[in-house]
Design a protein around this motif. Sequence first.
Motif, short mmCIF file in Angstrom:
data_model
loop_
_atom_site.label_atom_id
_atom_site.label_comp_id
_atom_site.label_asym_id
_atom_site.label_seq_id
_atom_site.Cartn_x
_atom_site.Cartn_y
_atom_site.Cartn_z
N GLU A 125 0.85 -1.18 0.00
CA GLU A 125 0.00 0.00 0.00
C GLU A 125 0.89 1.24 0.00
O GLU A 125 2.03 1.20 0.47
CB GLU A 125 -0.91 0.03 1.23
CG GLU A 125 -1.98 -1.05 1.23
CD GLU A 125 -2.88 -0.93 2.43
OE1 GLU A 125 -2.54 -0.13 3.33
OE2 GLU A 125 -3.90 -1.63 2.48
N GLN A 126 0.33 2.30 -0.50
CA GLN A 126 1.06 3.57 -0.48
C GLN A 126 1.34 3.96 0.97
O GLN A 126 0.43 3.99 1.80
CB GLN A 126 0.20 4.65 -1.15
CG GLN A 126 0.77 6.04 -1.09
CD GLN A 126 1.90 6.27 -2.09
OE1 GLN A 126 2.13 5.44 -2.95
NE2 GLN A 126 2.58 7.38 -1.96
N SER B 25 -3.32 12.66 -2.80
CA SER B 25 -4.00 11.40 -2.65
C SER B 25 -4.86 11.07 -3.85
O SER B 25 -5.25 9.93 -4.05
CB SER B 25 -4.87 11.44 -1.38
OG SER B 25 -5.85 12.44 -1.51
N SER C 246 -3.13 8.49 -6.21
CA SER C 246 -2.73 7.20 -5.67
C SER C 246 -3.95 6.31 -5.57
O SER C 246 -5.07 6.72 -5.83
CB SER C 246 -2.09 7.39 -4.29
OG SER C 246 -3.02 7.93 -3.40
N SER D 139 -2.58 0.00 -7.45
CA SER D 139 -1.43 -0.68 -6.87
C SER D 139 -0.19 -0.55 -7.73
O SER D 139 0.91 -0.33 -7.23
CB SER D 139 -1.77 -2.15 -6.64
OG SER D 139 -2.81 -2.26 -5.72
N ASP E 134 1.36 2.75 -7.29
CA ASP E 134 2.03 2.83 -5.99
C ASP E 134 3.34 2.06 -6.00
O ASP E 134 4.34 2.51 -5.44
CB ASP E 134 1.11 2.28 -4.90
CG ASP E 134 -0.14 3.13 -4.74
OD1 ASP E 134 -0.12 4.29 -5.19
OD2 ASP E 134 -1.12 2.63 -4.18
N LYS F 21 6.01 3.95 -8.01
CA LYS F 21 6.52 5.14 -7.33
C LYS F 21 7.38 4.80 -6.13
O LYS F 21 8.15 5.63 -5.66
CB LYS F 21 5.34 6.01 -6.87
CG LYS F 21 4.63 6.71 -8.01
CD LYS F 21 3.63 7.70 -7.48
CE LYS F 21 2.59 7.00 -6.62
NZ LYS F 21 1.58 7.94 -6.12
N ASN F 22 7.23 3.57 -5.61
CA ASN F 22 7.94 3.20 -4.38
C ASN F 22 8.86 2.00 -4.62
O ASN F 22 9.00 1.13 -3.74
CB ASN F 22 6.94 2.87 -3.28
CG ASN F 22 6.10 4.07 -2.91
OD1 ASN F 22 6.51 4.91 -2.13
ND2 ASN F 22 4.91 4.16 -3.48
#
Length: 350
Positions: A184-185, A209, A212, A215, A218, A221-222
């Motif tokens: 999850e973000q 938000s 986002s 999935s 997210d 980005k991560n």
Amino acid sequence: MNDIWGVVREVHGQGWVTGIGLGFLAWFVVRHVVLGFYTVDQNERAVLTSFGRARRILGASTVYTPEGAGMRDSEKERYHYPQVQVIPPGGPYFRWPWQRVHKVSIATRTVNMAWDPETPSANRNGTLLDAVTKDQLHVGLTGQIRFRVSEQNLYAYLFGVKHPVVHVMGFFISILRERIANFEQPPRAAVVGDDTEGRDLAADRTGASAISGISINDLRKNLRALNDMMDHECAASVARYGVHLDASLITEISPPHEVESALAAINTAYNQVSSDISLAQAAADQRIVQSRRAVEIETLRAQAEVEPLRALSDQLTRLRAQGPDALTTYLRNLKLGLYDKADRAFVEAK
């Protein structure tokens, strides 16, 4: 040919026994004495076993080493491996016939994370790893992992599991798929009020938000956070299998072809919205800066007008301190100056 058989028949039986004994002795010397010497390369470590048992360090186990400090209590019971004596690089060393040398390369290896050691044709010939995201989206992962055999836990690598590399790859892939399925973000810090420039942080949080919630976005980005998370989660592989995971590098997360075009359109719309929000924030910041400069200019102008009045007040105060007639004299001189400049004067009759 008949002559050779004749010579053989003439040899005495005791000569046959002596010859066989000398041949066995020669084979023994060559096999176990001459070939009993061995060396260990710079990128290798070796463990010597006698009748199948490795030389152990008395009382030492993996649980009490730095590699085992991160294990849970349940893992410490299951992976309680002894510490063995490791032969460093160099040589020549000698081993007896009943001893066996187990050499292990401790060089760092880099492999594709989709590589299956048992079935190389799996995962599209080891090029793409499938996973499922939290919103049930099948994605393909591309990347590498880097690992090396731990010199401090060779017992687990050599004798703990039958195929340690297979276990490590399965361990890594299972953790990776579990992380992606529950990713999850990361929540942003709750900030209330305005920042130093007077902007409403709640509005910024709402705008962030809005882009986002999907999935794969997210995850993309991560990626760095996901790689760091994998390094932390796979740290127990040293104590489990004697293999240290140096790094995992997920380079690409590909969506399925069925939703790729729709996802690209959504991302384009989100990017356009983000661009508009950034432009609006930049314009607002510029207005704020201009307003601050205008306030500073007006403040300086007011101070410039007040300053002569303050000087005059100080001067009158000093004149008043000179005596009761000082102010009267000053006013009279001031009026004379005005009379000199005026064309006409109107004097009120008392």
